[in-house]
Design an enzyme around this catalytic site. Structure first.
Site, mmCIF file in Angstrom:
data_model
loop_
_atom_site.group_PDB
_atom_site.id
_atom_site.type_symbol
_atom_site.label_atom_id
_atom_site.label_comp_id
_atom_site.label_asym_id
_atom_site.label_seq_id
_atom_site.Cartn_x
_atom_site.Cartn_y
_atom_site.Cartn_z
ATOM 1 N N SER A 47 0.858 -1.191 0.000
ATOM 2 C CA SER A 47 0.000 0.000 0.000
ATOM 3 C C SER A 47 0.893 1.240 0.000
ATOM 4 C CB SER A 47 -0.863 -0.014 1.267
ATOM 5 O OG SER A 47 -1.490 1.233 1.447
ATOM 6 N N TYR A 50 -2.299 -0.827 10.082
ATOM 7 C CA TYR A 50 -2.329 -1.178 8.653
ATOM 8 C C TYR A 50 -1.050 -0.689 7.971
ATOM 9 C CZ TYR A 50 -3.974 -1.286 3.777
ATOM 10 O OH TYR A 50 -4.110 -1.524 2.430
#
Ligand SMILES: NC(=O)c1ccc[n+]([C@@H]2O[C@H](COP(=O)([O-])OP(=O)(O)OC[C@H]3O[C@@H](n4cnc5c(N)ncnc54)[C@H](OP(=O)(O)O)[C@@H]3O)[C@@H](O)[C@H]2O)c1
Length: 282
Positions: free
Chosen positions: A175, A188
């Site tokens: 990401s 995350y």
């Protein structure tokens, strides 16, 4: 700008992908992934679902690992109906993954397929978007377990099967916040940084033998349930779809001699950005 190819393709069963294929700079032989066995985690939805359906459409036997059985069954049925490959379902909540489950999975792949040619670590848990000072400790552990620990355990437990393949490929789905930290992305973001590290370690350890290519791919904003959860007010129509990324996912997974057009050579350990790839290929 690539001119759309108007020839009919073997992808008429998958119109969302066929529409993209006409703009690809690379073309892949219909059977490019024939006889290959590829495990995709989080295969029931979003990017994982598209990846599994795409690889099966190019001949791979896909092992569909995911949390929700009904979603996996839908993908399984689609593959059975539309391709001549043999998919397998592995319902598994990665939050509870343990060594015994990984060993059983490895034994089952060895028995049914003999080796593993591809492993796409795609499943991921977003967790809350709150400051570190307020981040719930149990959620931190959960995100780390699903996004990092499970990836380590699968790489470890399936390594021998990957090493049996002449040319295996491991994709770690990262990401933007795993490459540059950003406020409130909590566990995350930290988990994706760890995933990048794991990808680099695994690439370095396997580079000399030269049988496994290891990559990290940042899909960037993509029209999926996870993106909706992270950005509920965003108009999804402005985002690429999962199928938009499938040229890159095919280019990474397909043997070079099955790819034609503007062929790109990847280097193991490479960090790829799917949005850049998409913009440069159009
Ligand atoms: N979409 C984006 O904008 C974007 C941007 C950057 C990175 N990514 C990355 O891309 C990957 C795919 O995400 P996506 O956008 O396609 O998300 P998605 O549509 O929400 O799909 C995520 C998949 O992971 C599965 N999963 C989640 N927790 C699991 C668990 N504990 N055990 C097993 N499977 C689990 C989900 O299963 P269920 O459906 O059964 O819950 C689902 O199939 C992720 O690694 C994500 O971090 C996405």
């Amino acid at each position: 700008m690539t001119q759309p190819n108007t020839e009919s393709t073997h992808l008429s069963h998958y119109p969302e992908l066929e529409a993209k294929q006409s703009t690809w700079q690379h073309q892949f032989e219909k059977g490019a992934l024939q006889n290959q066995t590829i495990l995709v985690t989080g295969a029931g939805d979003g990017i994982g679902r598209a990846t599994a359906m795409t690889y099966a459409s190019f001949g791979a036997n896909v092992i569909l690992l995911g949390r929700t059985r009904s979603k996996l069954e839908n993908v399984f049925d689609w593959i059975e109906t539309n391709t001549e490959t043999s998919p397998v379902i592995v319902p598994c909540d990665l939050e509870n993954l343990d060594s015994e489950t990984v060993d059983n999975l490895a034994d089952s792949i060895a028995e049914n397929f003999g080796q593993l040619d591809g492993l796409v670590h795609n499943a991921s848990h977003l967790g809350p978007k709150v400051p570190i000072a307020h981040y719930p400790a149990d959620e931190w552990q959960k995100v780390m377990q699903i996004n990092v620990n499970a990836v380590f355990m699968l790489n470890k437990g399936l390594f021998e099967l990957l090493d049996k393949s002449a040319d295996a490929c491991v994709i770690h789905t990262s990401s933007s916040v795993g490459r540059q930290g950003r406020a409130y992305w909590g566990a995350y973001a930290a988990s994706k940084f760890a995933l990048e590290g794991l990808s680099q370690l695994f690439a370095d350890e396997t580079e000399t033998a030269g049988r496994i290519g290891v990559y990290s791919v940042n899909p960037g904003g993509t029209r999926t349930a996870m993106r909706r959860e992270a950005y509920p007010l965003e108009d999804p129509a402005i985002l690429p779809t999962a199928e938009d990324h499938m040229e890159l996912y095919l280019a990474l997974m397909c043997p070079q001699d099955c790819v034609s057009g503007n062929v790109v050579h990847f280097t193991t350990g490479q960090q790829l950005d799917a949005r850049n790839w998409l913009e440069n290929s159009q």
